[in-house]
Design a protein around this motif. Structure first.
Motif, short mmCIF file in Angstrom:
data_model
loop_
_atom_site.label_atom_id
_atom_site.label_comp_id
_atom_site.label_asym_id
_atom_site.label_seq_id
_atom_site.Cartn_x
_atom_site.Cartn_y
_atom_site.Cartn_z
N MET A 143 39.47 33.39 49.56
CA MET A 143 38.82 34.98 49.65
C MET A 143 38.93 35.94 48.53
O MET A 143 38.08 36.41 48.16
CB MET A 143 39.66 35.40 51.19
CG MET A 143 39.03 36.75 51.47
SD MET A 143 39.67 37.43 52.76
CE MET A 143 41.05 37.96 52.28
N SER A 144 40.42 36.14 48.35
CA SER A 144 40.56 37.08 47.29
C SER A 144 40.47 36.30 46.16
O SER A 144 40.87 36.87 44.88
CB SER A 144 41.68 37.90 47.54
OG SER A 144 42.90 37.16 47.04
N LYS A 145 40.32 34.98 46.12
CA LYS A 145 40.11 34.23 44.82
C LYS A 145 38.94 34.59 44.19
O LYS A 145 37.97 34.52 44.85
CB LYS A 145 40.49 32.74 45.09
CG LYS A 145 41.66 32.08 45.39
CD LYS A 145 41.49 30.78 45.94
CE LYS A 145 42.82 30.22 46.47
NZ LYS A 145 42.75 28.95 47.05
N PRO A 146 38.91 34.38 42.95
CA PRO A 146 37.75 34.52 42.18
C PRO A 146 36.76 33.74 42.70
O PRO A 146 36.88 32.36 42.83
CB PRO A 146 38.09 34.03 40.67
CG PRO A 146 39.59 33.94 40.61
CD PRO A 146 40.01 33.79 41.89
N ASN B 107 28.24 36.46 39.40
CA ASN B 107 29.01 37.70 39.65
C ASN B 107 30.38 37.34 39.08
O ASN B 107 31.42 37.40 39.85
CB ASN B 107 29.12 37.79 41.21
CG ASN B 107 29.64 39.14 41.90
OD1 ASN B 107 29.72 40.24 40.95
ND2 ASN B 107 30.08 39.28 42.82
N GLU C 138 33.60 37.55 36.62
CA GLU C 138 34.49 38.46 35.70
C GLU C 138 35.54 37.54 35.32
O GLU C 138 35.93 36.89 36.03
CB GLU C 138 34.75 39.81 36.18
CG GLU C 138 33.55 40.71 36.64
CD GLU C 138 34.22 41.85 37.07
OE1 GLU C 138 34.53 42.68 36.35
OE2 GLU C 138 33.95 42.02 38.37
N LEU C 139 35.90 37.96 34.04
CA LEU C 139 37.25 37.06 33.52
C LEU C 139 38.35 37.24 34.69
O LEU C 139 38.73 38.43 35.08
CB LEU C 139 37.58 37.81 32.30
CG LEU C 139 37.11 37.14 31.00
CD1 LEU C 139 37.71 37.99 29.92
CD2 LEU C 139 37.39 35.76 31.04
N ASN C 140 39.08 36.47 34.85
CA ASN C 140 40.31 36.60 35.59
C ASN C 140 41.59 37.04 34.86
O ASN C 140 41.95 36.33 33.66
CB ASN C 140 40.70 35.06 36.19
CG ASN C 140 41.99 35.13 36.85
OD1 ASN C 140 42.90 35.58 36.83
ND2 ASN C 140 41.86 34.49 38.06
N GLY D 158 48.01 32.05 41.98
CA GLY D 158 46.55 32.65 42.25
C GLY D 158 46.55 34.10 42.86
O GLY D 158 45.72 34.35 43.49
N TYR E 31 39.77 42.65 42.59
CA TYR E 31 40.08 41.60 43.18
C TYR E 31 39.45 40.43 42.50
O TYR E 31 40.16 39.39 42.38
CB TYR E 31 39.45 41.36 44.65
CG TYR E 31 40.12 42.75 45.80
CD1 TYR E 31 41.29 42.47 46.43
CD2 TYR E 31 39.62 43.89 45.65
CE1 TYR E 31 41.78 43.53 47.08
CE2 TYR E 31 40.18 44.98 46.65
CZ TYR E 31 41.08 44.66 47.29
OH TYR E 31 41.41 45.89 48.05
N ARG E 32 38.00 40.54 42.05
CA ARG E 32 37.49 39.23 41.64
C ARG E 32 38.37 39.07 40.34
O ARG E 32 38.64 37.71 40.05
CB ARG E 32 35.92 39.94 41.24
CG ARG E 32 35.20 38.81 41.24
CD ARG E 32 33.80 39.22 40.98
NE ARG E 32 33.26 40.44 41.64
CZ ARG E 32 32.71 41.57 41.40
NH1 ARG E 32 32.63 41.50 40.07
NH2 ARG E 32 32.67 42.68 42.28
N THR E 33 38.89 40.02 39.50
CA THR E 33 39.55 39.75 38.24
C THR E 33 41.06 39.69 38.66
O THR E 33 41.71 39.48 37.61
CB THR E 33 39.33 41.03 37.41
OG1 THR E 33 40.00 41.93 38.02
CG2 THR E 33 37.79 41.36 37.28
N GLN E 34 41.39 39.58 39.88
CA GLN E 34 42.48 39.39 40.44
C GLN E 34 43.81 40.30 39.69
O GLN E 34 44.91 39.76 39.42
CB GLN E 34 42.99 38.08 39.78
CG GLN E 34 44.07 37.28 40.51
CD GLN E 34 43.70 35.95 41.31
OE1 GLN E 34 44.30 34.96 41.26
NE2 GLN E 34 42.60 35.80 41.42
N GLU F 147 33.29 42.17 52.31
CA GLU F 147 33.83 41.21 51.89
C GLU F 147 35.24 40.94 52.33
O GLU F 147 36.05 39.91 51.99
CB GLU F 147 33.98 41.24 50.37
CG GLU F 147 32.61 41.56 49.51
CD GLU F 147 32.81 41.33 48.15
OE1 GLU F 147 33.50 40.59 47.57
OE2 GLU F 147 31.90 41.97 47.36
N LEU G 291 38.05 42.22 52.14
CA LEU G 291 39.18 42.49 51.26
C LEU G 291 40.20 43.26 51.89
O LEU G 291 39.90 44.16 52.52
CB LEU G 291 38.69 42.59 49.78
CG LEU G 291 37.67 41.96 49.34
CD1 LEU G 291 36.84 42.59 47.91
CD2 LEU G 291 38.50 40.58 48.62
N PRO G 292 41.43 42.92 51.66
CA PRO G 292 42.51 43.69 52.13
C PRO G 292 42.87 45.08 51.46
O PRO G 292 42.89 45.01 50.33
CB PRO G 292 43.75 42.80 51.84
CG PRO G 292 43.53 41.88 50.70
CD PRO G 292 41.89 41.86 50.69
#
Lengths: 344, 344
Positions: free
Chosen positions: A1-4, A48, A50-52, B61, B119-122, B148, B150-151
DNA sequence: TTGTAGGCGTTATCAC
DNA sequence: GTGATAACGCCTACAA
């Protein structure tokens, strides 16, 4: 879920290029054909992607964070919050513009803090230390940082160790200006309510006070130097002694606004009229300084700029490897803000 | 230099165990013989080894960071710094005790902020959003976060969307208490200087004000409701109108301390005596509230606890996967602090 | 109770 | 200009 939701591989596939190319495009390094660049960017946008940041940090071996270490005591506002928020804003500005993260770190001031561990565990690439003092435990922590040549910077506190980086305002000059202002108002007997001597800037204030007196050929009188600890309460407590000496005093220079506010409260409770009975100049120009009655004449300190400067220097240092010269910038200009508490 | 000096492999070698065992010991998971545990710990200490946080985050992760997002406008203290520093201290306390990092994120309030990107970029595992309002651009950003799943958690600002997590104080009750206090002092004509209506808590204050009036059978009079924006300047500006209406007014309820301070300044400049000419109750109980002359009667808000609560809830939510119930806690108790500005 | 080994998503260094 | 590919240091099934 909050993973890329997706990764570089997917983008590469969609764009019909290799993963390496995706990286190059996203990091803007190396030569590349405009057309592939567009194709990759387009694919990234469609997915969608973006770099992690974590993976990126890992691969680079850098966290991408600037740490800001502050002493933390529950229920106690160790900082005047003005100081704190201005510094942080300045640091934040620098950090944002360089694409770094700003990691806030609270330390228990009663224990030896293992600063080096922050680097060892790779939580930060550099850090700014706020609110240190000359206690043994502090010295030890800071000196170790310096000896390992780790990129860090201490705010507003001088250390003997020439390897310790520091950004500080010129409190000697600021204090000199403050006291000189009082002298120019015709004051001769000028007391000094100073803060705790565990901070080097308290010594600087003392030096500035002495220089101004000397220059005006006013003899230094230890009996009108009072000791506080920068808290409002300590200022209020000092009111006792100051009141006793009131007919010895034309004015008093106070090490920060908080103490000055406490002092004024205390004096007023005893029936003093301010500034008629005692002129006051203090230090910081915090928000509260212009709220008091009378408003405080005080020395404005460029906290915001200090924060920004420290952060910028550190980040520059990170950018250009090799260079690990300590940052030394301890003469930032202060400015006297004249208000009613000093007489006019 | 700032690279970890050693890694898991070295420790494993020195301790004579596998790397997996080193991990298990350092993370305290899985069964292990006490003797190997000691051997590993000893080896780690000898090599001065600590887990690399970045590598660890990468493998898991998760960034291990809680983000705190704040609006950032250079040169403008959008928050009263009291609010800001108390909240941050509370959040810091929770974050430290759970071993998380606290990442400060500054957003440009004039642009649509892409919260989800964090979040996407962690960069963060969860975040707390401070200083949002009901502007279209804000709504959009927050709603996307919620959809989404997200927390995250918003402080002190209500949204219609039931998926939006929120921690807020009970400003309706706080305002009711404030106004009721004035009524109990014999006031009948009670004005209201409110802050910007783009914040839901401004509406809450209005509700509390109305309820108190209604209960006392005092008719609501729109002509003594004044509009500010929570800044000191807006309070000072309001002094014009309030002064004009002065003989219509027994008292005024002000939406925060900063405006009250500005208002008092403005009124005093016009020659008002306070609280004789006008009783005042305000809101926040910031540091400045007890510094003014007269000291402000004001509604204390548990910012520290709010910060801690929001952080604790979010981190708990991260710990127990599955659960993604929105956090809703919008009735934190306020407390009226009675000082001289309201009369006695 | 402990070891083996695959995988996490990048970066960066090579070739081509 | 672009594509392979070896790190990076750790976590975690799964096997033993």
């Amino acid at each position: 879920m909050s993973k890329p939701l997706t990764n570089r591989k997917e983008v590469a596939k969609l764009a019909g290029v290799s993963e390496a190319t995706v990286s190059r495009v996203l990091n803007g390094v190396g030569p590349m054909k405009e057309s592939t660049r567009e194709r990759v960017l387009d694919a990234a946008k469609r997915l969608n992607y973006e770099l992690n940041a974590v993976a990126s940090s890992f691969a680079r071996g850098k966290s991408g964070n600037l740490g800001v270490v502050l002493p933390y005591v529950p229920k106690v506002h160790l900082f005047s919050t003005y100081y704190f928020s201005e510094l942080l804003s300045g640091i934040g500005e620098a950090v944002r513009s360089k694409g770094y993260g700003l990691l806030l770190l609270f330390r228990d001031p009663s224990a030896v803090y293992d600063y080096a561990s922050l680097y060892r565990t790779q939580r930060v690439d550099a850090c700014i230390v706020l609110g240190t003092n000359t206690a043994e435990t502090e010295l030890e922590g800071i000196n170790r940082l310096a000896e390992e040549r780790l990129p860090f910077c201490v705010m507003d506190q001088k250390f003997d160790n020439p390897l310790v980086s520091i950004v500080a305002a010129d409190h000697e000059q600021g204090s000199y200006d403050a006291v000189k202002h009082l002298i120019s108002k015709g004051c001769q007997r000028i007391g000094f309510l100073n803060g705790s001597m565990q901070y080097s800037n308290s010594w600087d204030r003392m030096s500035g006070y002495l220089r101004a007196l000397e220059e005006a050929e006013i003899k230094f009188d230890e009996s009108i130097v009072y000791q506080g600890n920068y808290s409002r309460t300590s200022g209020k407590n000092a009111a006792e002694d100051v009141y006793r000496d009131l007919n010895e005093l034309d004015a008093i220079f106070v090490g920060n606004d908080r103490m000055a506010i406490g002092l004024m409260q205390g004096l007023r409770e005893k029936g003093c009229r301010l500034p008629e009975d005692l002129k006051i100049v203090s230090y910081d120009d915090s928000d509260a300084a212009s709220l008091t009655e009378p408003p405080l004449t005080t020395v404005k300190v460029p906290f915001f700029e200090m924060g920004r400067l420290a952060a910028e220097r550190l980040l520059a240092l990170l950018a250009d490897k090799e260079n690990s010269e300590p940052i030394i910038s301890e003469k930032l200009q202060t400015e006297l803000k004249v208000r009613k508490s000093s007489g006019s």
